[in-house]
Design a protein around this motif. Structure first.
Motif, PDB file in Angstrom:
ATOM      1  N   LYS A 100       0.841  -1.199   0.000  1.00 45.38           N
ATOM      2  CA  LYS A 100       0.000   0.000   0.000  1.00 45.38           C
ATOM      3  C   LYS A 100       0.877   1.252   0.000  1.00 45.38           C
ATOM      4  O   LYS A 100       1.893   1.288   0.699  1.00 45.38           O
ATOM      5  CB  LYS A 100      -0.866  -0.042   1.272  1.00 45.38           C
TER       6      LYS A 100
ATOM      7  N   LYS B 289     -10.282   5.632   9.355  1.00 44.14           N
ATOM      8  CA  LYS B 289     -10.682   4.652  10.374  1.00 44.14           C
ATOM      9  C   LYS B 289     -10.185   5.026  11.768  1.00 44.14           C
ATOM     10  O   LYS B 289     -10.286   4.220  12.688  1.00 44.14           O
ATOM     11  CB  LYS B 289     -10.132   3.269   9.988  1.00 44.14           C
TER      12      LYS B 289
ATOM     13  N   LYS C 202     -13.341 -12.677   4.490  1.00 42.20           N
ATOM     14  CA  LYS C 202     -14.499 -11.820   4.211  1.00 42.20           C
ATOM     15  C   LYS C 202     -15.088 -12.267   2.874  1.00 42.20           C
ATOM     16  O   LYS C 202     -14.393 -12.199   1.856  1.00 42.20           O
ATOM     17  CB  LYS C 202     -14.068 -10.352   4.107  1.00 42.20           C
TER      18      LYS C 202
ATOM     19  N   LYS D 269     -21.064  -6.074  -1.341  1.00 43.74           N
ATOM     20  CA  LYS D 269     -21.053  -4.745  -0.709  1.00 43.74           C
ATOM     21  C   LYS D 269     -22.094  -3.840  -1.366  1.00 43.74           C
ATOM     22  O   LYS D 269     -22.445  -4.073  -2.534  1.00 43.74           O
ATOM     23  CB  LYS D 269     -19.661  -4.134  -0.853  1.00 43.74           C
TER      24      LYS D 269
ATOM     25  N   GLU E  24     -14.388   0.717 -10.811  1.00 44.50           N
ATOM     26  CA  GLU E  24     -15.076   1.393  -9.706  1.00 44.50           C
ATOM     27  C   GLU E  24     -14.069   2.073  -8.773  1.00 44.50           C
ATOM     28  O   GLU E  24     -14.316   3.164  -8.262  1.00 44.50           O
ATOM     29  CB  GLU E  24     -15.930   0.367  -8.941  1.00 44.50           C
TER      30      GLU E  24
END
Ligand code: 0O2
Length: 274
Positions: A48, A60, A106, A113, A155
């Motif tokens: 990342k 977060k 998940k 979602k 997206e």
């Protein structure tokens, strides 16, 4: 607050990403070499970016002290599958590994979602060896079909452009196209057997041709030139017929011929010793 040396923090994650890509690519290699269909079509990975880490920490409310425990996707691996049916197979492959421990999963395929995002995530704990010793890190493995990947890539770009505020008319289009991807995946699943058969035959043929040519090359070193030339001509003739069974038979015959030469050269070596 201590000064955070980002390079020191991210280097083990970089190593983990490289190792994990190699390991999953090796699974692909082993399947291909044995002529077996592989549920993994493509593997990519990334660490990342610092700006994306900072964004997520802010979003977060993650403190620097809890960065490595609460951010599960500093190291990210993406596994692309051809068919939805391949996804649980890849998850099983991960379950069976002794070099990675699953922390949690998940399932955004059964539990899509609200954005329309579909994918299966497995969060693992993975150990890397660095100059400072062993380090356990978390990594997120995203498993999805090519269709799901196409949708989420598009997206994701729009999310980046609109900073989470994608206009309603675009959101609707994205949801519709996400449903279209489900349909596409379903249709592909219906012709899955045929696609897999075709791909397996292609792989089998590629493996056979490479083994045959390797054998001819080896024979060239020990056998009579004219004989090798004849074998090579015979191979090209069979190759042009595009008949896998004939190619397999030729491969077996060639193996027997090569074995004969190997036995001969062994006898010759023994004779020389005595
Ligand atoms: P990037 O830039 O890809 O790294 P949680 O607390 O578990 O709900 P978290 O950690 O965001 O929150 O987990 P989640 O929702 O499983 O998302 C993890 C990653 O999945 C995201 O990382 C995306 O890569 C991908 N993802 C999740 N939801 C969506 C979505 O709606 N659209 C797309 N395109 N990708 C999604 P990042 O850090 O958000 O982004």
């Amino acid at each position: 607050m201590e000064i955070l040396i980002w390079r020191n923090l991210l280097d083990p994650y970089d190593l983990a990403v490289k190792e994990l890509i190699t390991k999953f690519e090796h699974i692909r290699y082993e399947h291909k070499a044995r002529g077996i269909y592989c549920p993994i079509e493509q593997v990519t990975g990334r660490v990342k970016t610092i700006s994306s880490i900072l964004d997520k920490m802010q979003k977060k409310k993650i403190d620097f002290s809890e960065l490595e425990t609460r951010l599960e996707d500093i190291a990210g691996i993406r596994i692309i599958c051809q068919f939805v049916e391949d996804i649980p197979k890849v998850v099983n492959l991960i379950h069976e590994r002794k070099d990675m421990t699953i922390i949690h999963e998940k399932n955004y395929i059964d539990h899509v979602k609200s954005s329309g995002y579909r994918s299966y995530h497995v969060i693992i704990e993975y150990e890397v060896h660095t100059m400072d010793g062993l380090k356990k890190i978390q990594a997120e493995i995203q498993i999805r079909t090519m269709g799901m990947n196409f949708w989420s890539t598009i997206e994701h770009s729009l999310q980046y452009k609109y900073k989470q505020n994608i206009p309603e008319h675009l959101k609707e289009k994205l949801l519709k196209s996400s449903e279209a991807i489900v349909l596409l995946d379903q249709v592909m699943s219906q012709v899955r057997e045929e696609i897999m058969d075709a791909q397996n035959s292609m792989q089998l043929q590629a493996n056979l041709i490479s083994e045959i040519l390797n054998n001819i090359q080896n024979l060239y070193k020990v056998a009579n030139n004219r004989e090798v030339l004849k074998i090579q001509e015979e191979f090209y003739e069979i190759y042009l017929q595009n008949d896998l069974e004939k190619l397999e038979r030729f491969h077996k015959q060639l193996d027997i011929i090569s074995e004969g030469y190997r036995a001969q050269s062994l006898n010759f070596e023994n004779e020389e010793v005595t």
